[in-house]
Design a protein around this motif. Structure first.
Motif, PDB file in Angstrom:
ATOM      1  N   ARG A 138     -44.272  19.615  21.941  1.00 50.58           N
ATOM      2  CA  ARG A 138     -44.264  18.174  21.867  1.00 50.58           C
ATOM      3  C   ARG A 138     -45.715  17.956  22.587  1.00 50.58           C
ATOM      4  O   ARG A 138     -46.098  18.509  23.676  1.00 50.58           O
ATOM      5  N   PRO A 139     -46.219  17.215  21.783  1.00 51.22           N
ATOM      6  CA  PRO A 139     -47.651  16.358  22.402  1.00 51.22           C
ATOM      7  C   PRO A 139     -47.336  15.508  23.491  1.00 51.22           C
ATOM      8  O   PRO A 139     -46.313  14.914  23.537  1.00 51.22           O
ATOM      9  N   PRO A 140     -48.212  15.500  24.428  1.00 52.25           N
ATOM     10  CA  PRO A 140     -47.934  14.329  25.586  1.00 52.25           C
ATOM     11  C   PRO A 140     -47.935  12.931  25.292  1.00 52.25           C
ATOM     12  O   PRO A 140     -48.632  12.573  24.137  1.00 52.25           O
ATOM     13  N   GLY A 154     -49.246   7.914  22.756  1.00 50.38           N
ATOM     14  CA  GLY A 154     -49.380   6.363  23.085  1.00 50.38           C
ATOM     15  C   GLY A 154     -50.474   5.905  22.331  1.00 50.38           C
ATOM     16  O   GLY A 154     -50.336   4.829  21.832  1.00 50.38           O
ATOM     17  N   PRO A 155     -51.805   6.319  22.503  1.00 51.30           N
ATOM     18  CA  PRO A 155     -52.961   5.557  21.791  1.00 51.30           C
ATOM     19  C   PRO A 155     -52.607   5.767  20.244  1.00 51.30           C
ATOM     20  O   PRO A 155     -53.177   4.914  19.498  1.00 51.30           O
ATOM     21  N   ILE A 156     -52.087   6.613  19.824  1.00 48.30           N
ATOM     22  CA  ILE A 156     -51.748   6.873  18.217  1.00 48.30           C
ATOM     23  C   ILE A 156     -50.649   5.711  17.786  1.00 48.30           C
ATOM     24  O   ILE A 156     -50.999   4.828  17.010  1.00 48.30           O
ATOM     25  N   ARG A 165     -51.167  -1.652  15.685  1.00 45.13           N
ATOM     26  CA  ARG A 165     -52.311  -2.450  15.453  1.00 45.13           C
ATOM     27  C   ARG A 165     -52.727  -2.663  13.721  1.00 45.13           C
ATOM     28  O   ARG A 165     -52.708  -3.581  13.282  1.00 45.13           O
ATOM     29  N   GLY A 166     -52.749  -1.539  13.292  1.00 44.68           N
ATOM     30  CA  GLY A 166     -53.272  -1.304  11.962  1.00 44.68           C
ATOM     31  C   GLY A 166     -52.253  -1.988  11.021  1.00 44.68           C
ATOM     32  O   GLY A 166     -52.526  -2.451  10.019  1.00 44.68           O
ATOM     33  N   ASP A 167     -50.742  -1.880  11.241  1.00 39.81           N
ATOM     34  CA  ASP A 167     -49.757  -2.559  10.514  1.00 39.81           C
ATOM     35  C   ASP A 167     -49.440  -4.038  10.758  1.00 39.81           C
ATOM     36  O   ASP A 167     -48.741  -4.628  10.145  1.00 39.81           O
ATOM     37  N   GLY A 168     -50.107  -4.419  11.873  1.00 42.56           N
ATOM     38  CA  GLY A 168     -50.116  -6.032  12.056  1.00 42.56           C
ATOM     39  C   GLY A 168     -48.629  -6.098  12.521  1.00 42.56           C
ATOM     40  O   GLY A 168     -48.063  -7.184  12.530  1.00 42.56           O
ATOM     41  N   ALA A 209     -53.689  12.850  13.939  1.00 37.73           N
ATOM     42  CA  ALA A 209     -53.283  11.496  13.847  1.00 37.73           C
ATOM     43  C   ALA A 209     -52.661  10.993  12.599  1.00 37.73           C
ATOM     44  O   ALA A 209     -51.762  10.375  12.180  1.00 37.73           O
ATOM     45  N   ARG A 210     -53.181  11.830  11.657  1.00 39.79           N
ATOM     46  CA  ARG A 210     -52.611  11.872  10.018  1.00 39.79           C
ATOM     47  C   ARG A 210     -51.025  12.239  10.144  1.00 39.79           C
ATOM     48  O   ARG A 210     -50.511  11.793   9.165  1.00 39.79           O
TER      49      ARG A 210
END
Length: 155
Positions: free
Chosen positions: A50-52, A57-59, A65-68, A94-95
Motif C-alpha cells: 500500500r502507498p502511504p 493524498g496529493p494525487i 481539482r482536475g475533474d472540477g 499517478a496514472r
C-alpha cells in the motif's frame, strides 16, 4: 445530500472512464506471470504494497481539482488503482489512480478479486487480466465471469 451524491456519482463516472486505453499500463515490475506464486497469489501480499497517504493524498486532490468536483464531496470519493495491486498495478504511479464513488468501488473490488483468483488458478494470464481491467473494468468483469463458467463446465 442525495443530490450531491448523484452529482458526485455522475462526475466520478466520467472520471473513471478516462482515456487510458492508449497509454502503457503502469505495472509493478516485481509482479510477472513467473512471480505470481510469490506475489499476488500469496494471501496478504497486497497489504505489504500500500502507498502511504503522503503519496495518495496529493494525487486525490489533483484528480479532484482536475475533474472540477465540489470540495464537500472530497471525503466521499474513493481513490482507487485502475490496475489493482492484486493484479500487479504500480502502487504509486499517478496514472494508475482514478476517483470512484463508494458503491462503484465495491463493485470493482469484486471484479478485481475474481480476476486475481482466475490468474492464480491459471484460468487467465496476468497480462490478459491487466489489459482487460486497464481498458475497462466493467468489460473485465465479463472476462472473469466467462472464465468461471468455462472452468465449471470443464470440471
Amino acid at each position: 445530500m442525495k443530490t450531491l451524491r448523484r452529482a458526485l456519482g455522475a462526475a466520478l463516472a466520467l472520471s473513471s472512464t478516462s482515456a487510458l486505453a492508449g497509454d502503457e499500463p503502469p505495472l509493478n515490475p516485481a509482479v510477472t506471470q513467473l512471480t505470481i506464486d510469490e506475489t499476488i497469489c500469496v494471501s496478504g501480499w497486497t497489504k505489504t504494497q500500500r502507498p502511504p497517504q503522503s503519496t495518495t493524498g496529493p494525487i486525490k486532490r489533483a484528480l479532484f481539482r482536475g475533474d472540477g468536483l465540489p470540495d464537500e464531496a472530497f471525503e466521499s470519493a474513493i481513490l482507487d488503482h485502475v490496475i489493482p495491486l492484486e493484479l500487479g498495478g504500480f502502487l504509486d504511479d499517478a496514472r494508475n489512480f482514478q476517483l470512484e464513488e463508494a458503491e462503484e468501488a465495491r463493485e470493482k473490488d469484486r471484479t478485481e478479486h475474481c480476476l486475481r483468483r482466475a490468474v492464480c488458478a491459471g484460468l487467465v494470464t496476468l497480462a490478459e487480466a491487466q489489459a482487460a481491467i486497464w481498458r475497462d473494468w466493467r468489460s473485465a468483469a465479463a472476462l472473469c465471469g466467462d472464465r468461471r463458467r468455462s472452468a465449471r463446465v470443464a470440471e
